[in-house]
Scaffold this motif. Sequence first.
Motif, short mmCIF file in Angstrom:
data_model
loop_
_atom_site.label_atom_id
_atom_site.label_comp_id
_atom_site.label_asym_id
_atom_site.label_seq_id
_atom_site.Cartn_x
_atom_site.Cartn_y
_atom_site.Cartn_z
N TRP A 330 0.86 -1.20 0.00
CA TRP A 330 0.00 0.00 0.00
C TRP A 330 0.88 1.24 0.00
O TRP A 330 0.72 2.15 -0.81
N ARG A 331 1.86 1.23 0.91
CA ARG A 331 2.74 2.38 1.02
C ARG A 331 3.54 2.58 -0.27
O ARG A 331 3.66 3.67 -0.81
N ALA A 332 4.08 1.45 -0.77
CA ALA A 332 4.94 1.53 -1.96
C ALA A 332 4.17 2.09 -3.15
O ALA A 332 4.71 2.88 -3.93
N ILE A 333 2.92 1.71 -3.27
CA ILE A 333 2.15 2.17 -4.43
C ILE A 333 1.64 3.59 -4.24
O ILE A 333 1.70 4.42 -5.14
N ARG A 334 1.18 3.91 -3.04
CA ARG A 334 0.46 5.18 -2.86
C ARG A 334 1.31 6.33 -2.33
O ARG A 334 0.99 7.49 -2.56
#
Length: 336
Positions: A330-334
């Motif tokens: 989630w963090r990596a994408i957003r």
Amino acid sequence: MIPSKVRLNSDETNNKKMSLEKNKPVKARLHPRNKNREPYNLDALVHSTPELKPFIKPNKKGVASVEFANPIAVKLLNKALLNHYYGIKHWEFPDENLCPPIPGRADYIHYMADLLRENNMGRLPKGEKISCLDVGVGANCIYPIIGVTEYGWNFIGTDIDSKSIAVADQIVATNLSLKNKIDLRLQTNPRAIFKEIINKQEKIDISICNPPFHSSIEDAQKGTRRKIKNLTGKKVKNPKQNFAGISNELICEGGEQQFIRNMIYESKHFAKNILWFSSLVSKETNLNRIYKTLEKVKAYQVKTITMGTSNKSSRIVVWTFLSNEEQKEWRAIRWK
Ligand SMILES: C[S@@+](CC[C@H](N)C(=O)[O-])C[C@H]1O[C@@H](n2cnc3c(N)ncnc32)[C@H](O)[C@@H]1O
């Protein structure tokens, strides 16, 4: 997967401390980043909101203080706090609507920033990449105001009351700093929370909620009488409507417990849309059934964050359905 239950205590908040700089007592139970830990600077507040002046009187100890038992004074104080500390120049809403105490509301936002920080390798996530959903934004629009001002997040605010949405919209429109940062959405089904609000593709980093607390008008009036008695020592038969917001804003079928449990059941259907779900829980005795419901829906992780002001303790329950791996993704994408 077994949900992990973690109880976080607000760091640095349990003991009365003195501010080293000014040697003044600080409201040590408030979050360390809360702008209102120091005693209020009444001169500055009156300067920003001159209408407050007639409501500042010596208290029993002879010290200048705001008349906390007077709802007009309390509203003006909160208006002055928003103006002076948050740069919000226009904050108008009808007197029958709930008037939120700013310091306590700010704490919820700060604790949610801390929660997201844990997903962000220790860095506070700031800016418009972060989106926050406020369920029950109210006419006062308080959480989005603080979240935008403190962290630059984007907000979606929902409410079942179309008048509240219209008033909140007006607050957003009249403060330049809030423009295009807060999307207000009317929930047309009072039993729904996320349905009809979030679309299938939408991703939201955190949802927050200060739920309607009471299950009936009698219950709400009882609470307000108690509050007035604590402040003034007097018994009041018919407490003023605007004090503590005795209106539909504070009432729902089954009170806060039922509201939160409905929210938990519904959250399962939005498990992949929202990283963290959360709600304030005013009554500690409601926690057990809330935990049981979270177990039933198989929340992956559950945390309880305790917070409080000098005279009131409260807690936020947060939960997620995303595994550690999914949270990292989630963090990596957003948040790149
Ligand atoms: C206690 S008030 C909170 C207002 C504001 N957020 C605050 O903290 O001062 C609860 C709000 O939830 C709204 N509400 C009740 N049911 C709702 C629902 N199903 N979806 C969204 N909002 C709802 C009420 O109209 C009210 O404005």
